[in-house]
Structures are given as structure tokens and as C-alpha cells.
Design a protein around this motif. Structure first.
Motif, short mmCIF file in Angstrom:
data_model
loop_
_atom_site.label_atom_id
_atom_site.label_comp_id
_atom_site.label_asym_id
_atom_site.label_seq_id
_atom_site.Cartn_x
_atom_site.Cartn_y
_atom_site.Cartn_z
N SER A 349 -17.66 14.81 -1.37
CA SER A 349 -18.87 14.07 -1.05
C SER A 349 -19.30 13.19 -2.22
CB SER A 349 -20.00 15.02 -0.67
OG SER A 349 -20.32 15.90 -1.72
N ALA A 350 -19.02 13.62 -3.46
CA ALA A 350 -19.35 12.80 -4.62
C ALA A 350 -18.55 11.50 -4.62
CB ALA A 350 -19.09 13.58 -5.91
N VAL A 351 -17.33 11.53 -4.07
CA VAL A 351 -16.51 10.33 -3.96
C VAL A 351 -16.95 9.48 -2.77
CG1 VAL A 351 -14.18 9.46 -3.56
CG2 VAL A 351 -14.54 11.38 -5.11
N SER A 352 -17.24 10.13 -1.65
CA SER A 352 -17.53 9.37 -0.42
C SER A 352 -18.90 8.71 -0.45
CB SER A 352 -17.43 10.29 0.80
OG SER A 352 -18.44 11.27 0.80
N GLN A 353 -19.87 9.27 -1.17
CA GLN A 353 -21.21 8.68 -1.17
C GLN A 353 -21.24 7.27 -1.76
OE1 GLN A 353 -23.30 12.16 -2.85
NE2 GLN A 353 -24.70 12.00 -1.12
N PRO A 354 -20.64 7.02 -2.94
CA PRO A 354 -20.62 5.63 -3.41
C PRO A 354 -19.78 4.71 -2.52
CG PRO A 354 -19.36 7.06 -4.89
CD PRO A 354 -20.11 7.95 -3.97
N ILE A 355 -18.71 5.25 -1.93
CA ILE A 355 -17.91 4.45 -1.00
C ILE A 355 -18.76 4.05 0.20
CG2 ILE A 355 -15.96 4.50 0.60
CD1 ILE A 355 -14.48 6.21 -1.42
N PHE A 356 -19.55 5.00 0.70
CA PHE A 356 -20.43 4.71 1.83
C PHE A 356 -21.44 3.62 1.46
CE2 PHE A 356 -24.32 5.44 4.27
CZ PHE A 356 -23.83 5.46 5.56
N GLY A 357 -22.02 3.72 0.27
CA GLY A 357 -22.97 2.70 -0.16
C GLY A 357 -22.32 1.34 -0.28
N TRP A 358 -21.11 1.29 -0.82
CA TRP A 358 -20.40 0.01 -0.97
C TRP A 358 -20.06 -0.58 0.39
CZ3 TRP A 358 -15.24 -1.21 0.29
CH2 TRP A 358 -14.83 -2.49 -0.11
N LEU A 359 -19.54 0.25 1.31
CA LEU A 359 -19.20 -0.24 2.64
C LEU A 359 -20.45 -0.69 3.41
CD1 LEU A 359 -16.51 2.36 3.82
CD2 LEU A 359 -16.15 -0.06 3.30
N SER A 360 -21.56 0.00 3.21
CA SER A 360 -22.79 -0.39 3.89
C SER A 360 -23.24 -1.77 3.46
CB SER A 360 -23.91 0.63 3.60
OG SER A 360 -23.58 1.89 4.13
N GLY A 361 -23.02 -2.09 2.17
CA GLY A 361 -23.38 -3.42 1.69
C GLY A 361 -22.38 -4.48 2.11
N ALA A 362 -21.09 -4.11 2.08
CA ALA A 362 -20.05 -5.08 2.42
C ALA A 362 -19.98 -5.34 3.92
CB ALA A 362 -18.70 -4.60 1.91
N LEU A 363 -20.19 -4.31 4.73
CA LEU A 363 -20.14 -4.44 6.19
C LEU A 363 -21.55 -4.18 6.73
CD1 LEU A 363 -16.82 -2.41 6.69
CD2 LEU A 363 -17.09 -4.91 6.59
N ASP A 364 -21.78 -2.97 7.20
CA ASP A 364 -23.12 -2.49 7.53
C ASP A 364 -23.06 -0.97 7.61
OD1 ASP A 364 -22.40 -1.63 10.24
OD2 ASP A 364 -22.49 -3.73 10.81
N MET A 365 -24.21 -0.31 7.75
CA MET A 365 -24.27 1.14 7.69
C MET A 365 -23.49 1.79 8.83
SD MET A 365 -27.69 3.47 7.07
CE MET A 365 -28.12 2.49 5.63
#
Length: 400
Positions: A349-365
Motif C-alpha cells: 500500500s505504501a507503493v500503491s498510494q503515490p501511484i494512485f495519486g499520480w494516476l489521479s492527476g494524470a488521468l482521473d480518480m
């Protein structure tokens, strides 16, 4: 040693209720901002807490298995109370970071301890059939009390954060009293070498060589890969993405926790009609698939309904999985195994959380959720292929 099971379980339920009525954890981010910390500093502090949870998990799990679950839990609750009491005094970033380290130590010392105390008592009395009900009912209490804490903390925070801290410490004091009244059966006492002190190398070797322990730890980590970011950002998704007003968001979240908790009571009935091994193997994939449908749903009402269904599915199958894991591991290493699962959850989860934030900005949530859940489904498929016998009857019998 004979243990009064009814008294033991009541004290366990009291611990679960009181520990989850501690409200300051629900509004931790808001309280740190109230103290004057910037969002950047809050991120650093939460990072310290997360790293501490990961680094300290294995040694504290070993401490509980070596010196006793009850002693570990009493110390952890006292440490948590002290950390909360120190928060208003920690005005600078280094001081608050030290408080976060104390909270991390308290968190890791509690992992699996309370459930291990009551599980060992049930197994010692030959009542393994009650494990599913125990997990289901404790889940109901957890969600109900967490929902109450979420509602109360929002209103009380407007009055005084100091009042929230005082009530939280009071609830933890009640939880500590409940644990102190419990009796602990030192697991493995009837086996050869059961009273012999457990060595660090012995505990580590057991965890990596026990296939049920590895299987459940990897499954927990794979699910956490997508579900931890979804849970953390669910409020943001409802408000920012679906446009639901903030006051209604709080009501929705509390109502969902209360409703979903009741689904766990049906776990025993499910286990009587469906093989438990099949429930344990298929349950996580079904849960993630439902949440994938939630992320794809464009209508807010449909999305909320699917999220509730996902919570209910998790609550329906998780008690069965908890029972099989309890029966599939040596009781002497029960907390060490729980710590290993917690590390898998923390790392992924420590790895996926920043990935989720980056993808949310690059694409959407919504797209970020879909990507992470698709990865989780692929991971679960690979884990099930690698461990085809981890939920079998032979694996369960291997822990006894």
C-alpha cells in the motif's frame, strides 16, 4: 488451565468496542493542521508513522509471541495513551515525529494480540467451531464503533480537540482494563517444547516455510494494493469526483459501515453451504471485482450501492478466512504470522498510494482505481496458482 470462554469473549468484545471509540485517529490530519502543521509537514509525519509501522512490525510480533500477548497489548495501550496525551505539547516537527514513532510502536505491538488471546482460549477448550462467529461479531462491533467515532469526532472537533483527545484516552483506558481482566493461555503449552522460549530464527523460519501463512499474507497485500488507496480517498471521490456535499458524505460513510458490519453475521451460514476453502480462495477476488464495478459506475447512487455491496462481501467472507488462518498456523507463532501479513499490507500500500495519486492527476480518480484493481485481480490469480493447496483441509490440519 480452564478459561471461562463467555467471560473471555465479552472482555474481548469490550476491548474491540472501546479501542475503536478512540476518536482522535479519525481526525488526525485535521488536528495536525489545527496545531499549525502544513500539508507538506503532515505528509512527512504520516510517512514517519507508516515507516514505523513497517519497520517495527516483525520485532514487535516476535515480542508478543515470546513474552505474551496480554502483556504486549497492555503496554501498547499505555503507550498509545501517552502518545495522544503528548500530542498537544509537541509543537515542533521533530517532537511530533517522535510522537508518531511512539504511535507506530503502539500500533505494531497490538497486531493480532487481542484476537490471539481469545483464539488460543477457544482452541484450548476445543471450540474451534466458534472462531467464525467470533470474527464476525467482532467485525460488527468494530464497524459500529468506528462509525460512531467518525460521527462524534466531527461534531466534537468543532467544540474542542482537547476534548476529543481526553475522550480518546478515556476509551483506551477502558480497553486496557478489559485486557487486564482477560486470562491468557500460552499457546503450545501442551506440545513438546511448547514452554520453551521461542527463538528469533525459529519464528522467522516458520513464517517463510508455512504455506498457509505465506498465502494469506500475500493475499492481504494484494488486496491492500488497491483497497488502501480506495479507502483513503473514498471521501474525496464522493465529494470531488461525484459532487456529493460534505455533510452528506459523513452520513453515507457512517451508514455504510453500520450496514456492512451486519453482513459478517451471515458468515457461519455461508460456511455451512459453501466449502470454507472455496470461500477463502474466491472471496477476495469477488470483493475486488465488486469494487471494480463501483469505480466504473458513473451514477453516484449506483456507485454508493456497489461500494456498500463490496463492504458487505468483504465482511461476509473475511471471518471464514480468519478462521482457516487461525487453524492453519502453529498457535505459538500466531502473532508473528499476523505481523508478517501486516508488513505485506504496509509495503504494497505504501507503493500503491503515490501511484494512485499520480494516476489521479494524470488521468482521473476513477481511472486510477480501475488500474489498481485490475492489478490486484491479476495478483490474486497468480497467488492462487502458486498456492493451490493453501486453503485445503490438509493445510488447516497442519496448524494443529
Amino acid at each position: 488451565m480452564h478459561v471461562d470462554i463467555r467471560r473471555q469473549t465479552r472482555l474481548y468484545y469490550a476491548y474491540v468496542a472501546l479501542s475503536n471509540l478512540s476518536m482522535i485517529s479519525v481526525v488526525m490530519n485535521l488536528y495536525l493542521a489545527h496545531l499549525g502543521f502544513s500539508l507538506y509537514q503532515i505528509g512527512i509525519l504520516l510517512g514517519v508513522l507508516q515507516v514505523g509501522n513497517t519497520v517495527l512490525e516483525i520485532p514487535t510480533g516476535f515480542v508478543a509471541d515470546r513474552f505474551g500477548n496480554r502483556a504486549s497489548l497492555i503496554f501498547a495501550l499505555a503507550l498509545q495513551m501517552a502518545a495522544y496525551a503528548l500530542m498537544p505539547l509537541a509543537g515542533a516537527l521533530p517532537a511530533m515525529a517522535a510522537v508518531m514513532v511512539l504511535l507506530a510502536l503502539a500500533n505494531t505491538l497490538t497486531t493480532g494480540c487481542a484476537s490471539a488471546i481469545v483464539t488460543n482460549a477457544l482452541l484450548a477448550e476445543g471450540r474451534s467451531d466458534q472462531l467464525t462467529d467470533l470474527s464476525a461479531r467482532s467485525g460488527v462491533i468494530f464497524y459500529l464503533c468506528y462509525g460512531v467515532a467518525a460521527l462524534a469526532s466531527g461534531w466534537l472537533s468543532e467544540q474542542s480537540y482537547e476534548l476529543v483527545i481526553a475522550l480518546s484516552v478515556g476509551c483506551l483506558a477502558g480497553a486496557l482494563a478489559a485486557v487486564a481482566l482477560m486470562r491468557e493461555v500460552r499457546a503450545g503449552g501442551e506440545k513438546d517444547g511448547g514452554d520453551r522460549p521461542i527463538r528469533v530464527r525459529e519464528a522467522a523460519y516458520y513464517v517463510v516455510s508455512n504455506r498457509p501463512a505465506l498465502y494469506y499474507a500475500l493475499v492481504e497485500g494484494a488486496v491492500a494494493w488497491s483497497m488502501v488507496p480506495v479507502d483513503d480517498f473514498y471521501n474525496n471521490y464522493l465529494h470531488d469526483f461525484l459532487g456529493i456535499p460534505l455533510p452528506l458524505v459523513g452520513v453515507i460513510v457512517a451508514a455504510q459501515f453500520v450496514a456492512a458490519s451486519l453482513a459478517g453475521l451471515a458468515s457461519s451460514r455461508l460456511a455451512r453451504h459453501v466449502p470454507e476453502g472455496l470461500v477463502a480462495r474466491v472471496g477476495p477476488a469477488v470483493t475486488v471485482a465488486v469494487f471494480l464495478c463501483f469505480a466504473l459506475a458513473p451514477d453516484p447512487r449506483a456507485a454508493i450501492a456497489l461500494y456498500l455491496l463490496g463492504l458487505a462481501t468483504f465482511r461476509l467472507t473475511n471471518p471464514v478466512r480468519s478462521k482457516l488462518l487461525s487453524l492453519g498456523v502453529d498457535a505459538r507463532f500466531r502473532v508473528t504470522v499476523a505481523s508478517f501479513s501486516s508488513i505485506a499490507i504496509s509495503l504494497l500500500s505504501a507503493v500503491s498510494q503515490p501511484i494512485f495519486g499520480w494516476l489521479s492527476g494524470a488521468l482521473d480518480m476513477r481511472a486510477a482505481m480501475v488500474v489498481l484493481m485490475a492489478i490486484t485481480l491479476a495478483l490474486l490469480a497468480a497467488i492462487n496458482l502458486a498456492f493451490p493447496d493453501a486453503t485445503s483441509a490438509d493445510a488447516v490440519e497442519g496448524g494443529n
